[in-house]
Write a protein that holds these residues in place. Structure first.
Motif, mmCIF file in Angstrom:
data_model
loop_
_atom_site.group_PDB
_atom_site.id
_atom_site.type_symbol
_atom_site.label_atom_id
_atom_site.label_comp_id
_atom_site.label_asym_id
_atom_site.label_seq_id
_atom_site.Cartn_x
_atom_site.Cartn_y
_atom_site.Cartn_z
ATOM 1 N N ILE A 295 10.086 -2.622 33.757
ATOM 2 C CA ILE A 295 9.982 -2.146 35.059
ATOM 3 C C ILE A 295 9.044 -3.237 36.068
ATOM 4 O O ILE A 295 8.140 -3.768 35.440
ATOM 5 C CB ILE A 295 9.030 -0.880 35.467
ATOM 6 N N VAL A 296 9.458 -3.950 37.119
ATOM 7 C CA VAL A 296 8.518 -4.743 37.934
ATOM 8 C C VAL A 296 8.193 -3.875 38.953
ATOM 9 O O VAL A 296 8.780 -3.341 39.675
ATOM 10 C CB VAL A 296 9.523 -5.762 38.330
ATOM 11 N N LEU A 297 6.823 -3.955 39.169
ATOM 12 C CA LEU A 297 5.953 -3.382 40.176
ATOM 13 C C LEU A 297 5.519 -4.556 41.190
ATOM 14 O O LEU A 297 4.866 -5.313 40.787
ATOM 15 C CB LEU A 297 5.014 -2.328 39.531
ATOM 16 N N THR A 298 5.694 -4.267 42.653
ATOM 17 C CA THR A 298 5.161 -5.206 43.399
ATOM 18 C C THR A 298 4.720 -4.256 44.550
ATOM 19 O O THR A 298 5.085 -3.049 44.648
ATOM 20 C CB THR A 298 5.952 -6.131 43.899
ATOM 21 N N HIS A 299 4.110 -4.783 45.452
ATOM 22 C CA HIS A 299 3.348 -4.067 46.825
ATOM 23 C C HIS A 299 4.315 -4.328 48.046
ATOM 24 O O HIS A 299 4.230 -3.898 48.940
ATOM 25 C CB HIS A 299 2.096 -4.131 46.950
ATOM 26 N N SER A 300 5.274 -5.270 47.946
ATOM 27 C CA SER A 300 5.823 -5.834 48.988
ATOM 28 C C SER A 300 7.508 -6.381 48.602
ATOM 29 O O SER A 300 7.467 -7.076 47.475
ATOM 30 C CB SER A 300 5.174 -6.858 49.850
ATOM 31 N N ASP A 301 8.353 -6.104 49.450
ATOM 32 C CA ASP A 301 9.538 -6.626 49.174
ATOM 33 C C ASP A 301 9.688 -8.184 49.510
ATOM 34 O O ASP A 301 8.849 -8.645 50.407
ATOM 35 C CB ASP A 301 10.716 -6.136 50.039
ATOM 36 N N ASP A 302 10.429 -8.946 48.603
ATOM 37 C CA ASP A 302 10.510 -10.261 48.686
ATOM 38 C C ASP A 302 11.942 -10.677 48.118
ATOM 39 O O ASP A 302 12.339 -9.916 47.137
ATOM 40 C CB ASP A 302 9.500 -11.051 47.949
ATOM 41 N N GLU A 303 12.419 -11.761 48.595
ATOM 42 C CA GLU A 303 13.861 -12.261 48.015
ATOM 43 C C GLU A 303 13.799 -12.667 46.689
ATOM 44 O O GLU A 303 14.724 -12.606 46.051
ATOM 45 C CB GLU A 303 14.432 -13.131 48.849
ATOM 46 N N ARG A 304 12.552 -13.013 46.271
ATOM 47 C CA ARG A 304 12.388 -13.524 44.842
ATOM 48 C C ARG A 304 12.587 -12.275 43.679
ATOM 49 O O ARG A 304 12.826 -12.553 42.597
ATOM 50 C CB ARG A 304 11.089 -14.083 44.665
ATOM 51 N N TRP A 305 12.449 -11.198 44.370
ATOM 52 C CA TRP A 305 12.578 -10.168 43.331
ATOM 53 C C TRP A 305 14.084 -9.425 43.358
ATOM 54 O O TRP A 305 14.343 -8.493 42.659
ATOM 55 C CB TRP A 305 11.698 -8.781 43.824
ATOM 56 N N ASP A 306 14.921 -10.129 44.028
ATOM 57 C CA ASP A 306 16.477 -9.690 44.085
ATOM 58 C C ASP A 306 17.022 -9.924 42.759
ATOM 59 O O ASP A 306 17.820 -9.190 42.226
ATOM 60 C CB ASP A 306 17.186 -10.833 45.147
ATOM 61 N N VAL A 307 16.467 -10.892 41.973
ATOM 62 C CA VAL A 307 17.146 -10.971 40.352
ATOM 63 C C VAL A 307 16.943 -9.804 39.628
ATOM 64 O O VAL A 307 17.285 -9.548 38.781
ATOM 65 C CB VAL A 307 16.373 -11.877 39.742
ATOM 66 N N VAL A 308 15.691 -8.846 39.973
ATOM 67 C CA VAL A 308 15.469 -7.783 39.308
ATOM 68 C C VAL A 308 16.442 -6.504 39.803
ATOM 69 O O VAL A 308 16.874 -5.821 38.779
ATOM 70 C CB VAL A 308 14.126 -7.220 39.643
ATOM 71 N N ARG A 309 16.933 -6.592 40.862
ATOM 72 C CA ARG A 309 17.734 -5.592 41.288
ATOM 73 C C ARG A 309 19.277 -5.704 40.681
ATOM 74 O O ARG A 309 19.956 -4.624 40.578
ATOM 75 C CB ARG A 309 18.100 -5.651 42.821
ATOM 76 N N HIS A 310 19.633 -6.852 40.175
ATOM 77 C CA HIS A 310 20.837 -6.930 39.499
ATOM 78 C C HIS A 310 20.674 -7.161 38.115
ATOM 79 O O HIS A 310 21.402 -7.988 37.300
ATOM 80 C CB HIS A 310 21.569 -8.161 40.087
ATOM 81 N N SER A 311 19.951 -6.399 37.420
ATOM 82 C CA SER A 311 19.420 -6.533 35.971
ATOM 83 C C SER A 311 19.142 -5.162 35.621
ATOM 84 O O SER A 311 18.971 -4.306 36.344
ATOM 85 C CB SER A 311 18.202 -7.650 35.868
#
Length: 178
Positions: A104-120
């Motif tokens: 699980i990746v936990l962050t406080h704000s949406d960022d395009e760098r986290w898009d890689v997580v959405r497809h994994s």
């Protein structure tokens, strides 16, 4: 009584009052420090929301108080963190390689760098309040969370190697490997 004796007596009285005030301030400071230490211990035992717990994990407790359940590996990242994007890429690769635990990746704000997580296989959780409550003070950080929602450990993961070591340590606790 002369003026000089009166000033000397007044000076000593002022010194005594200042000493008492300093003693009171030091006592309050010690009380605040003790309260912060107690609060810090409670923060280490705090429970996390369902979104950060292992999926389908059954909670159990051994004789030593440790859970027998599955653990989730939670990676805390921040968009201002320089090494977080690199570490997230490695985390996604480890999740895709087949971890024995939830990633699980936990962050406080949406960022395009986290898009890689959405497809994994890893899950992305955007939760500002939980992020700030669990933030150990460094980023990126790897947390081990059990099915009861208790944070078992938190370690820094500032490089790919440190992340791999932390993730494998948590995965080893799940499977019994060292």
């Amino acid at each position: 009584m002369s003026a000089m004796a009166a000033l000397l007596g007044l000076a000593w009285l002022a010194i005594v009052v200042l000493a008492l005030a300093l003693a009171g301030t030091l006592k309050q400071l010690r009380d605040v420090q003790a309260a912060l230490v107690e609060l810090g211990g409670q923060l280490g035992r705090q429970h996390v929301p369902e979104s950060l717990r292992p999926a389908g994990g059954q909670a159990g407790v051994q004789a030593d108080g440790q859970g027998t359940d599955s653990l989730a590996v939670v990676l805390l990242v921040d968009q201002l963190c320089v090494s977080c994007a690199e570490v997230v890429g490695e985390f996604v690769e480890l999740a895709a390689a087949g971890l024995d635990t939830d990633a699980i990746v936990l962050t406080h704000s949406d960022d395009e760098r986290w898009d890689v997580v959405r497809h994994s296989p890893a899950r992305l959780v955007l939760d500002r309040a939980t992020y700030h409550r669990l933030d150990p003070g460094w980023r990126p950080a790897v947390l081990a969370v059990d099915a009861n929602g208790t944070v078992r450990s938190a370690v820094p993961a500032g490089s790919r190697e440190a992340l791999r070591d932390a993730v494998h340590a948590v995965a080893g606790k799940v499977t019994g490997r060292k």
